[in-house]
Design a protein around this motif. Structure first.
Motif, PDB file in Angstrom:
ATOM      1  N   LEU A   1       0.836  -1.189   0.000  1.00  0.00           N
ATOM      2  CA  LEU A   1       0.000   0.000   0.000  1.00  0.00           C
ATOM      3  C   LEU A   1       0.877   1.248   0.000  1.00  0.00           C
ATOM      4  O   LEU A   1       1.962   1.266   0.604  1.00  0.00           O
ATOM      5  N   GLN A   2       0.370   2.307  -0.659  1.00  0.00           N
ATOM      6  CA  GLN A   2       1.140   3.545  -0.757  1.00  0.00           C
ATOM      7  C   GLN A   2       0.170   4.720  -0.788  1.00  0.00           C
ATOM      8  O   GLN A   2      -0.833   4.687  -1.483  1.00  0.00           O
ATOM      9  N   GLY A   3       0.488   5.784  -0.049  1.00  0.00           N
ATOM     10  CA  GLY A   3      -0.371   6.958  -0.057  1.00  0.00           C
ATOM     11  C   GLY A   3      -0.104   7.841   1.131  1.00  0.00           C
ATOM     12  O   GLY A   3       0.709   7.533   2.025  1.00  0.00           O
ATOM     13  N   TYR A   4      -0.814   8.970   1.172  1.00  0.00           N
ATOM     14  CA  TYR A   4      -0.617   9.939   2.262  1.00  0.00           C
ATOM     15  C   TYR A   4      -1.024   9.369   3.612  1.00  0.00           C
ATOM     16  O   TYR A   4      -0.574   9.843   4.661  1.00  0.00           O
ATOM     17  N   TYR A   5      -1.902   8.369   3.608  1.00  0.00           N
ATOM     18  CA  TYR A   5      -2.334   7.766   4.868  1.00  0.00           C
ATOM     19  C   TYR A   5      -1.155   7.134   5.598  1.00  0.00           C
ATOM     20  O   TYR A   5      -1.084   7.148   6.833  1.00  0.00           O
ATOM     21  N   TYR A   6      -0.190   6.621   4.817  1.00  0.00           N
ATOM     22  CA  TYR A   6       0.975   5.986   5.421  1.00  0.00           C
ATOM     23  C   TYR A   6       2.188   6.911   5.480  1.00  0.00           C
ATOM     24  O   TYR A   6       3.048   6.743   6.340  1.00  0.00           O
ATOM     25  N   GLY A   7       2.254   7.854   4.560  1.00  0.00           N
ATOM     26  CA  GLY A   7       3.400   8.754   4.589  1.00  0.00           C
ATOM     27  C   GLY A   7       3.518   9.561   3.310  1.00  0.00           C
ATOM     28  O   GLY A   7       3.339   9.032   2.219  1.00  0.00           O
ATOM     29  N   LYS A   8       3.773  10.859   3.495  1.00  0.00           N
ATOM     30  CA  LYS A   8       3.971  11.719   2.331  1.00  0.00           C
ATOM     31  C   LYS A   8       5.425  11.614   1.849  1.00  0.00           C
ATOM     32  O   LYS A   8       6.309  11.240   2.619  1.00  0.00           O
ATOM     33  N   PRO A   9       5.647  11.983   0.589  1.00  0.00           N
ATOM     34  CA  PRO A   9       7.043  11.994   0.108  1.00  0.00           C
ATOM     35  C   PRO A   9       7.866  12.994   0.899  1.00  0.00           C
ATOM     36  O   PRO A   9       7.388  14.082   1.255  1.00  0.00           O
ATOM     37  N   SER A  10       9.108  12.647   1.150  1.00  0.00           N
ATOM     38  CA  SER A  10      10.039  13.525   1.866  1.00  0.00           C
ATOM     39  C   SER A  10      11.418  13.397   1.215  1.00  0.00           C
ATOM     40  O   SER A  10      11.713  12.394   0.564  1.00  0.00           O
ATOM     41  N   PRO A  11      12.244  14.428   1.381  1.00  0.00           N
ATOM     42  CA  PRO A  11      13.572  14.377   0.754  1.00  0.00           C
ATOM     43  C   PRO A  11      14.348  13.129   1.157  1.00  0.00           C
ATOM     44  O   PRO A  11      14.247  12.665   2.311  1.00  0.00           O
ATOM     45  N   MET A  12      15.093  12.585   0.257  1.00  0.00           N
ATOM     46  CA  MET A  12      15.877  11.371   0.525  1.00  0.00           C
ATOM     47  C   MET A  12      16.893  11.618   1.634  1.00  0.00           C
ATOM     48  O   MET A  12      17.259  10.695   2.371  1.00  0.00           O
ATOM     49  N   THR A  13      17.306  12.873   1.761  1.00  0.00           N
ATOM     50  CA  THR A  13      18.281  13.182   2.830  1.00  0.00           C
ATOM     51  C   THR A  13      17.704  12.959   4.209  1.00  0.00           C
ATOM     52  O   THR A  13      18.448  12.728   5.175  1.00  0.00           O
ATOM     53  N   ASP A  14      16.345  13.024   4.342  1.00  0.00           N
ATOM     54  CA  ASP A  14      15.739  12.739   5.645  1.00  0.00           C
ATOM     55  C   ASP A  14      16.004  11.309   6.072  1.00  0.00           C
ATOM     56  O   ASP A  14      16.089  11.004   7.276  1.00  0.00           O
ATOM     57  N   TRP A  15      16.136  10.405   5.125  1.00  0.00           N
ATOM     58  CA  TRP A  15      16.327   8.991   5.417  1.00  0.00           C
ATOM     59  C   TRP A  15      17.804   8.607   5.483  1.00  0.00           C
ATOM     60  O   TRP A  15      18.128   7.542   6.029  1.00  0.00           O
ATOM     61  N   THR A  16      18.661   9.457   4.938  1.00  0.00           N
ATOM     62  CA  THR A  16      20.080   9.086   4.887  1.00  0.00           C
ATOM     63  C   THR A  16      20.953   9.913   5.831  1.00  0.00           C
ATOM     64  O   THR A  16      22.118   9.571   6.031  1.00  0.00           O
ATOM     65  N   SER A  17      20.399  11.008   6.380  1.00  0.00           N
ATOM     66  CA  SER A  17      21.217  11.846   7.271  1.00  0.00           C
ATOM     67  C   SER A  17      21.506  11.118   8.576  1.00  0.00           C
ATOM     68  O   SER A  17      20.777  10.192   8.963  1.00  0.00           O
ATOM     69  N   HIS A  18      22.553  11.573   9.228  1.00  0.00           N
ATOM     70  CA  HIS A  18      22.990  10.979  10.509  1.00  0.00           C
ATOM     71  C   HIS A  18      23.213   9.486  10.373  1.00  0.00           C
ATOM     72  O   HIS A  18      22.703   8.673  11.168  1.00  0.00           O
ATOM     73  N   SER A  19      23.930   9.119   9.345  1.00  0.00           N
ATOM     74  CA  SER A  19      24.298   7.706   9.092  1.00  0.00           C
ATOM     75  C   SER A  19      23.073   6.836   8.943  1.00  0.00           C
ATOM     76  O   SER A  19      22.972   5.739   9.518  1.00  0.00           O
ATOM     77  N   ASN A  20      22.073   7.331   8.171  1.00  0.00           N
ATOM     78  CA  ASN A  20      20.862   6.573   7.863  1.00  0.00           C
ATOM     79  C   ASN A  20      20.069   6.222   9.120  1.00  0.00           C
ATOM     80  O   ASN A  20      19.463   5.148   9.233  1.00  0.00           O
ATOM     81  N   ALA A  21      20.078   7.170  10.041  1.00  0.00           N
ATOM     82  CA  ALA A  21      19.452   6.884  11.358  1.00  0.00           C
ATOM     83  C   ALA A  21      17.963   6.609  11.223  1.00  0.00           C
ATOM     84  O   ALA A  21      17.425   5.677  11.830  1.00  0.00           O
ATOM     85  N   LYS A  22      17.240   7.424  10.428  1.00  0.00           N
ATOM     86  CA  LYS A  22      15.789   7.261  10.300  1.00  0.00           C
ATOM     87  C   LYS A  22      15.450   5.936   9.639  1.00  0.00           C
ATOM     88  O   LYS A  22      14.461   5.278  10.010  1.00  0.00           O
ATOM     89  N   ALA A  23      16.247   5.544   8.633  1.00  0.00           N
ATOM     90  CA  ALA A  23      15.978   4.265   7.971  1.00  0.00           C
ATOM     91  C   ALA A  23      16.142   3.100   8.931  1.00  0.00           C
ATOM     92  O   ALA A  23      15.409   2.113   8.882  1.00  0.00           O
ATOM     93  N   LYS A  24      17.080   3.214   9.862  1.00  0.00           N
ATOM     94  CA  LYS A  24      17.331   2.124  10.799  1.00  0.00           C
ATOM     95  C   LYS A  24      16.244   2.016  11.869  1.00  0.00           C
ATOM     96  O   LYS A  24      15.942   0.930  12.341  1.00  0.00           O
ATOM     97  N   THR A  25      15.621   3.131  12.235  1.00  0.00           N
ATOM     98  CA  THR A  25      14.625   3.113  13.325  1.00  0.00           C
ATOM     99  C   THR A  25      13.280   2.608  12.882  1.00  0.00           C
ATOM    100  O   THR A  25      12.407   2.362  13.721  1.00  0.00           O
ATOM    101  N   LEU A  26      13.056   2.500  11.573  1.00  0.00           N
ATOM    102  CA  LEU A  26      11.759   2.066  11.077  1.00  0.00           C
ATOM    103  C   LEU A  26      11.736   0.568  10.804  1.00  0.00           C
ATOM    104  O   LEU A  26      11.069   0.102   9.902  1.00  0.00           O
ATOM    105  N   ARG A  27      12.469  -0.174  11.582  1.00  0.00           N
ATOM    106  CA  ARG A  27      12.474  -1.641  11.519  1.00  0.00           C
ATOM    107  C   ARG A  27      12.767  -2.169  10.108  1.00  0.00           C
ATOM    108  O   ARG A  27      12.136  -3.084   9.622  1.00  0.00           O
ATOM    109  N   MET A  28      13.734  -1.512   9.462  1.00  0.00           N
ATOM    110  CA  MET A  28      14.103  -1.984   8.128  1.00  0.00           C
ATOM    111  C   MET A  28      15.446  -2.694   8.146  1.00  0.00           C
ATOM    112  O   MET A  28      16.026  -2.963   7.123  1.00  0.00           O
TER     113      MET A  28
END
Length: 767
Positions: free
Chosen positions: A738-765
């Motif tokens: 599933l994909q859409g605003y209900y789950y999450g709006k688009p955001s800059p890729m830097t939000d997911w890669t900054s601080h050594s990919n900290a955000k990507a790691k916290t989302l159980r990925m």
């Protein structure tokens, strides 16, 4: 004949030979001297025969006469030997006269003969030989001056030189001595030297004349060669037209290749001048003539120059072919004019002539007259061309042009611009200034059906319209406005009127295109990521979205993607974005973040050989990348039906890429695409998701699509989910992702890669 023979024998063949050498001169002198000496001895021989005299002298004279005859005969072949023998003969004869004759005159002539030897030697030999003869004569002179030849007083008495014995001594002998010295110096030295000087001068002049003659011959040969090889038929004639000389090209032109002499003929014998001044045509700078032997052969004569001798140099030019070409051009002038101003197929005015006619019509009428310019484009012509062939498609164009011209009034001007575009200008009354009324008027003159090979074809058009005065003051400006309006006509709004907003929009898009080109080249287009989640709500993948911020605001992706596609910049943009994604995926690979990212392709990129090779090289260098980089194909792209795109998608699938069909159900031949494209992911467009769950029809369509995907063993992604009800229904129908605003709006890729990919790691990925 005898006189000519004697001249040739004694003086040589001077006229036939230009080489006046010293050898020829010596040979001539030898023959003359031999002949004269022979004559003297011959007269002497006759004299001795008929008078009583000393028979010993007669015998000696006969011997010398025979010798001279022999020498004269030998002189024809052995000049040098004969000359030597001749000198020897003279010397012996002189010595015999001195020794055997007691006559004073005989001895005197013997001495003169001896003193003349240097002169004769110079005539027959060289100057050095004459010097030797001069020196040799010193001995006879010495003997004479010492009276060694006068052995008795009787000799002196016979000579009447002395009257007494006292005369042999003292001063009385001085005058005789000086007279002998004068004779000796004059004959032995003076005359030979003077003659040597004359001969030397003559030889010098002869050499100079020879050089001059060679130069003249060389120049004559050069001028003769130049005259013969000018590349132009040329002749030389006098003021009366008498031919003095002609080169080979001229002879061939005038005689037609037949070997005839032009000497002593007149130009009028060969050419018939045209015009009033035909009699003296050759004296004009330019004149036209024809051959007398062939009146169809046209010749231009041109006087090149007037020589110092009053002769004319005339150049001839065969203009027969040129005349034929001129006649052909004149005969086709009307056709050429028609080709330059009218369309070949329809015979309607072309773009340039159409503008000329409209501008002329506008200039002839009052400035307050109104009118409309419109461009008509046949919409489905490519389909007609493909279905019925080029010839039948041309019949459609021709039939349309005839029908349009027939329905318009005489005041209208119709033209064909290019291809399937036709231009019209019609004067208008106040009624048709209303756009609705004008649209109805144009519809009424456009044929709705055209018959081709017995089949009736329904015609569809797109029309761009502009008003005279309001939108332009001349034909060129009005056509430009019509082209702008035509760009914004479509299958829904087929009649498009020009307004300033259209022009402003085009200018804005042009300016935006320049900025976009710079942004792509400088890599100012950024990537935003939108999460894609599974049924439990965990993020399982991302979709990469391009974003462009221009002058402080974000330009909608459909707008700048369309501009980039029109400018052919999509391959470069896609390559820049993919490189950025690969860099991020490489970092995630090192951090054990194995979440795929989907990247959207419009189709134009796959048509580019360089970008396709770039994608193939990526998985070759990084095999793990095929599980991390998904390719989404926009089904609405026109090139998606191209066989080359299908072929390259199959190659990418074989290399391991996951391929998704984006916006499924909104494009062309959706079911056919499922067969032709080796896709393993199907994305349901937001237009089908938005009405859920209240629109049962859309519910059925989405449910059928999910079942179709599962039957084809394809993963299903639904996009555009904005409510919990939509998410719950889709999960219940069996949607995987599933994909859409209900789950999450688009955001800059830097939000997911900054601080050594900290955000990507916290989302159980991290698995």
């Amino acid at each position: 004949m005898s006189i000519d023979f004697l001249k040739k024998y004694f003086f040589g063949d001077v006229q036939s030979s230009s080489d006046v050498s010293s050898v020829a001169f010596q040979q001539s002198a030898l023959r003359i001297l031999l002949a004269l000496t022979l004559c003297i001895f011959l007269v002497s021989e006759v004299h001795f025969l008929f008078t009583a005299g000393d028979y010993s002298f007669l015998a000696i004279n006969s011997v010398y006469l025979a010798a001279l005859i022999g020498l004269l005969y030998l002189s024809r072949r052995y000049e040098k030997a004969t000359a030597i023998l001749f000198l020897f003969t003279l010397v012996t004869a002189s010595i015999l006269l001195l020794t055997l004759s007691n006559e004073f005159h005989a001895e005197k002539y013997a001495l003169i003969s001896l003193y003349s030897l240097p002169l004769i030697t110079r005539l027959l030999f060289t100057f050095k030989a004459s010097i030797v003869a001069m020196v040799a004569n010193l001995y006879p002179f010495y003997l004479i001056t010492n009276n060694s030849w006068m052995g008795s007083a009787e000799f002196l008495d016979s000579a009447n030189l002395l009257t007494s014995a006292d005369a042999l001594a003292g001063a009385s002998i001085a005058p005789s001595f000086y007279f002998q010295m004068l004779t000796f110096v004059t004959l032995n030295i003076g005359l030979p030297l003077a003659v040597s000087r004359i001969i030397q001068t003559l030889e010098s002049h002869a050499i100079k004349m020879k050089d001059l003659n060679q130069k003249l011959n060389s120049h004559y040969a050069m001028y003769e060669e130049f005259f013969e090889n000018t590349g132009t038929p040329s002749l030389l004639c006098d003021q009366r037209g008498k031919v003095l000389k002609a080169n080979q090209l001229c002879r061939h032109l005038l005689t037609g290749g037949i070997k005839k002499s032009l000497a002593h003929s007149n130009i009028t014998d060969w050419l018939t001048p045209a015009g009033e001044n035909s009699r003296f045509a050759w004296q004009s700078d330019m004149a036209e003539c024809t051959l007398k032997s062939d009146s169809q052969t046209h010749i231009n004569i041109r006087r090149a120059s007037l020589t110092e001798h009053g002769h004319l140099v005339i150049h001839l030019e065969n203009t027969t072919e040129l005349k034929a070409i001129q006649q052909e051009l004149e005969s086709t002038q009307e056709t050429n004019s028609r080709l330059a101003h009218f369309d070949v197929l329809t015979r309607l005015p072309n773009h340039r002539h159409f503008c000329q006619q409209v501008n002329q019509r506008l200039a002839e009428h009052d400035k307050h007259v109104t009118g409309a310019m419109f461009i008509i484009r046949i919409s489905q012509f490519k389909l007609l061309n493909k279905q019925y062939g080029k010839d039948n498609a041309n019949k459609v164009i021709l039939s349309f042009a005839k029908t349009l011209t027939h329905k318009l009034s005489d005041q209208a001007v119709v033209g064909r611009l290019r291809g399937v575009k036709f231009s019209c200008f019609i004067p208008l009354s106040q009624t048709y200034l209303i756009q609705k009324n004008l649209s109805e008027l144009i519809k009424s003159i456009l044929p709705k059906q055209i018959t081709v090979e017995g089949n009736k074809l329904n015609m569809e058009y797109q029309v761009g319209i502009a008003y005279y005065h309001t939108d332009g003051k001349n034909a060129e400006a009005l056509l430009e406005r019509c082209e702008m309006a035509l760009e914004y006509s479509n299958s829904v709004e087929r009649f498009s009127f020009y307004n300033n907003n259209l022009e402003n929009k085009l200018i804005e898009e042009h300016t935006l295109g320049l900025s976009l080109s710079s942004a792509i080249k400088n890599k100012h287009i950024t990537i935003w990521l939108q999460p894609q989640v599974n049924a439990s709500g965990d993020i399982c993948s991302f979709e990469a979205l391009a974003r462009w911020q221009h002058n402080g605001q974000y330009i909608p992706p459909p707008q700048f993607i369309s501009i980039a596609e029109n400018l052919g910049l999509l391959p470069l943009l896609a390559e820049n974005l993919v490189r950025a994604l690969v860099e991020t995926l490489t970092d995630w690979q090192k951090e054990h973040i194995h979440t795929p990212i989907a990247f959207n392709l419009a189709g134009q990129e796959l048509m580019n050989d360089g970008f396709f090779a770039f994608l193939m090289a990526l998985v070759t260098d990084k095999p793990w990348l095929k599980d991390r980089l998904e390719l989404e194909i926009t089904e609405t792209s026109p090139v998606m039906t191209h066989p080359l795109v299908h072929k390259r998608l199959r190659s990418l699938s074989q290399y391991g890429y996951s391929i998704a069909i984006d916006d499924f159900g909104t494009g062309q031949a959706s079911l056919g695409q499922l067969v032709d494209i080796p896709a393993n992911i199907l994305k349901i467009d937001r237009r089908f998701v938005f009405p859920l769950p209240h629109d049962q029809r859309h519910v059925d369509i989405v449910k059928s699509t999910i079942q179709l995907a599962k039957s084809l063993d394809m993963k299903v992604i639904a996009e555009g989910i904005e409510t919990k009800e939509q998410a719950t229904l889709l999960i219940a129908m069996g949607c995987n992702t599933l994909q859409g605003y209900y789950y999450g709006k688009p955001s800059p890729m830097t939000d997911w890669t900054s601080h050594s990919n900290a955000k990507a790691k916290t989302l159980r990925m991290v698995y």
